[in-house]
Design an enzyme around this catalytic site. Structure first.
Site, PDB file in Angstrom:
ATOM      1  N   SER A 122       0.872  -1.168   0.000  1.00  0.00           N
ATOM      2  CA  SER A 122       0.000   0.000   0.000  1.00  0.00           C
ATOM      3  C   SER A 122       0.910   1.219   0.000  1.00  0.00           C
ATOM      4  O   SER A 122       2.108   1.099   0.303  1.00  0.00           O
ATOM      5  CB  SER A 122      -0.853  -0.020   1.280  1.00  0.00           C
ATOM      6  OG  SER A 122      -1.425   1.241   1.528  1.00  0.00           O
TER       7      SER A 122
ATOM      8  N   TYR B 294      -1.812  -1.510  10.494  1.00  0.00           N
ATOM      9  CA  TYR B 294      -1.846  -1.596   9.019  1.00  0.00           C
ATOM     10  C   TYR B 294      -0.554  -1.029   8.444  1.00  0.00           C
ATOM     11  O   TYR B 294       0.103  -1.660   7.605  1.00  0.00           O
ATOM     12  CB  TYR B 294      -3.058  -0.801   8.504  1.00  0.00           C
ATOM     13  CG  TYR B 294      -3.336  -0.950   7.024  1.00  0.00           C
ATOM     14  CD1 TYR B 294      -4.028  -2.049   6.535  1.00  0.00           C
ATOM     15  CD2 TYR B 294      -2.914   0.016   6.116  1.00  0.00           C
ATOM     16  CE1 TYR B 294      -4.298  -2.183   5.181  1.00  0.00           C
ATOM     17  CE2 TYR B 294      -3.180  -0.100   4.758  1.00  0.00           C
ATOM     18  CZ  TYR B 294      -3.876  -1.207   4.294  1.00  0.00           C
ATOM     19  OH  TYR B 294      -4.139  -1.337   2.943  1.00  0.00           O
TER      20      TYR B 294
HETATM   21  P1  NAD Z   1     -11.711  -6.312   0.197  1.00  0.00           P
HETATM   22  O1  NAD Z   1     -12.292  -6.185   1.549  1.00  0.00           O
HETATM   23  O2  NAD Z   1     -12.524  -5.933  -0.983  1.00  0.00           O
HETATM   24  O3  NAD Z   1     -11.177  -7.796  -0.033  1.00  0.00           O
HETATM   25  C1  NAD Z   1     -10.381  -8.433   0.900  1.00  0.00           C
HETATM   26  C2  NAD Z   1     -10.607  -9.933   0.793  1.00  0.00           C
HETATM   27  O4  NAD Z   1      -9.732 -10.569   1.748  1.00  0.00           O
HETATM   28  C3  NAD Z   1     -12.029 -10.381   1.148  1.00  0.00           C
HETATM   29  O5  NAD Z   1     -12.535 -11.250   0.135  1.00  0.00           O
HETATM   30  C4  NAD Z   1     -11.871 -11.098   2.469  1.00  0.00           C
HETATM   31  O6  NAD Z   1     -12.792 -12.177   2.657  1.00  0.00           O
HETATM   32  C5  NAD Z   1     -10.447 -11.617   2.365  1.00  0.00           C
HETATM   33  N1  NAD Z   1      -9.874 -11.933   3.659  1.00  0.00           N
HETATM   34  C6  NAD Z   1      -9.922 -11.201   4.802  1.00  0.00           C
HETATM   35  N2  NAD Z   1      -9.308 -11.850   5.797  1.00  0.00           N
HETATM   36  C7  NAD Z   1      -8.852 -13.021   5.287  1.00  0.00           C
HETATM   37  C8  NAD Z   1      -8.142 -14.117   5.816  1.00  0.00           C
HETATM   38  N3  NAD Z   1      -7.787 -14.155   7.108  1.00  0.00           N
HETATM   39  N4  NAD Z   1      -7.832 -15.148   4.990  1.00  0.00           N
HETATM   40  C9  NAD Z   1      -8.201 -15.128   3.692  1.00  0.00           C
HETATM   41  N5  NAD Z   1      -8.896 -14.125   3.138  1.00  0.00           N
HETATM   42  C10 NAD Z   1      -9.216 -13.083   3.920  1.00  0.00           C
HETATM   43  O7  NAD Z   1     -10.352  -5.443   0.258  1.00  0.00           O
HETATM   44  P2  NAD Z   1      -9.403  -4.828  -0.876  1.00  0.00           P
HETATM   45  O8  NAD Z   1      -9.514  -3.365  -0.796  1.00  0.00           O
HETATM   46  O9  NAD Z   1      -9.584  -5.518  -2.166  1.00  0.00           O
HETATM   47  O10 NAD Z   1      -7.966  -5.186  -0.244  1.00  0.00           O
HETATM   48  C11 NAD Z   1      -7.121  -6.201  -0.759  1.00  0.00           C
HETATM   49  C12 NAD Z   1      -5.692  -5.876  -0.370  1.00  0.00           C
HETATM   50  O11 NAD Z   1      -5.299  -4.634  -0.967  1.00  0.00           O
HETATM   51  C13 NAD Z   1      -5.463  -5.725   1.140  1.00  0.00           C
HETATM   52  O12 NAD Z   1      -4.229  -6.309   1.496  1.00  0.00           O
HETATM   53  C14 NAD Z   1      -5.400  -4.222   1.316  1.00  0.00           C
HETATM   54  O13 NAD Z   1      -4.650  -3.854   2.449  1.00  0.00           O
HETATM   55  C15 NAD Z   1      -4.725  -3.819   0.029  1.00  0.00           C
HETATM   56  N6  NAD Z   1      -4.907  -2.423  -0.342  1.00  0.00           N
HETATM   57  C16 NAD Z   1      -6.153  -1.926  -0.525  1.00  0.00           C
HETATM   58  C17 NAD Z   1      -6.282  -0.596  -0.882  1.00  0.00           C
HETATM   59  C18 NAD Z   1      -7.628   0.023  -1.102  1.00  0.00           C
HETATM   60  O14 NAD Z   1      -7.682   1.256  -1.135  1.00  0.00           O
HETATM   61  N7  NAD Z   1      -8.694  -0.750  -1.265  1.00  0.00           N
HETATM   62  C19 NAD Z   1      -5.156   0.218  -1.048  1.00  0.00           C
HETATM   63  C20 NAD Z   1      -3.912  -0.341  -0.836  1.00  0.00           C
HETATM   64  C21 NAD Z   1      -3.791  -1.664  -0.491  1.00  0.00           C
END
Ligand code: NAD
Length: 260
Positions: A142, A155
């Site tokens: 991130s 985080y």
């Molecule tokens: P999201 O909530 O849409 O999806 C996350 C997924 O992870 C879900 O399907 C959830 O069921 C799964 N999950 C949660 N805990 C879990 C576990 N213990 N084991 C297996 N699966 C698990 O979130 P997203 O925004 O798509 O985030 C995905 C990644 O991207 C994360 O690592 C997040 O930190 C990173 N990220 C997101 C953003 C953003 O702005 N959305 C920005 C930078 C980084």
């Protein structure tokens, strides 16, 4: 077909960024394991991919549970005949000021983001080393792998730590043809972010509109969210890179919020 016949495991692929990467990689010819805590949603994503004539498998996996990770990786290898690419992406968000952060929630955050990255890496690496086919490991970092924000202590700590883990994997994996890189997106409108907007508004005592404008997008150059496509394109670039020249790197995709 940039990933033809490559076998891929993507954690957290039932939603948001992971799901979009899964759909994109499948269109590029990869066999994709949708590994997620939410098994029904993982199966639905796999079904969506298969309905488009591509190859996918839903896998139940809690990335913080060593046994579940090993079983999920073994099931994928049994089905696809190997694993060439791991996208360690599963994640959640919990926000509090440090002085109020419950220790149990700190530990949960580190377990999912950091233990999860370690456990899935360990399980896939041992296979990649033995297979002689090498591999590519991609961590979902991130901008918070580089910068801090209020309320996000575990985080930010875990996302910074992924860069350290990635660099060690790059060093240890090189002799086996395994590379590792981190993608560092800015804010993307996924369920994880949608949930944070009202939470931050409440904690900081400001409107939801101000959370978006004055916090999330404040330092971007055009006031724009990063998109799912932006992140998937970067993941494809890492996965399909034709050599291991690019390894141990972190690629920031954030509309200039953070510049290296
Ligand atoms: P999201 O909530 O849409 O999806 C996350 C997924 O992870 C879900 O399907 C959830 O069921 C799964 N999950 C949660 N805990 C879990 C576990 N213990 N084991 C297996 N699966 C698990 O979130 P997203 O925004 O798509 O985030 C995905 C990644 O991207 C994360 O690592 C997040 O930190 C990173 N990220 C997101 C953003 C953003 O702005 N959305 C920005 C930078 C980084």
């Amino acid at each position: 077909m940039k990933l033809k016949d490559k076998s891929v495991i993507i954690t957290g692929a039932a939603s948001g960024i992971g799901k979009d990467i899964a759909l994109r990689f499948a269109r590029e010819g990869a066999k994709v394991a949708i590994a997620d805590l939410q098994k029904a949603a993982a199966d639905a994503t796999a079904q969506e991919i298969r309905a488009a004539g591509q190859i996918a498998l839903g896998v139940a996996m809690d990335v913080a549970d060593e046994e579940a990770v090993n079983e999920g990786v073994a099931a994928t290898i049994a089905e696809f005949g190997g694993v060439d690419i791991l996208v360690s992406n599963a994640g959640i968000q919990i926000v509090h000021p440090i002085e109020e952060f419950p220790f149990a929630e700190w530990k949960k955050m580190l377990a999912i983001h950091l233990d999860g990255a370690f456990l899935t890496t360990k399980a896939c690496l041992s296979h990649m080393y033995k297979s002689g086919r090498g591999g590519s490991i991609i961590y979902m970092g991130s901008v918070h792998s580089k910068e801090a924000s209020l309320l996000k202590a575990p985080y930010v700590a875990a996302k910074h730590a992924l860069i350290g883990l990635c660099k060690v994997v790059a060093k240890e994996g090189a002799q086996y043809g395994v590379r590792a890189n981190v993608i560092c997106p800015g804010f993307v409108r996924t369920p994880l972010v949608e949930k944070q907007i009202p939470e931050q508004a409440k904690t900081l005592g400001i409107s939801e509109e101000d959370v978006v404008k004055k916090i999330m997008l404040k330092d971007t150059l055009e006031g724009e969210f990063t998109t799912l496509e932006d992140v998937s394109e970067t993941a494809l670039f890492c996965a399909a890179f034709p050599s291991n020249a690019m390894t141990g790197q972190s690629l920031v995709v954030s509309h200039g919020w953070f510049m290296q």
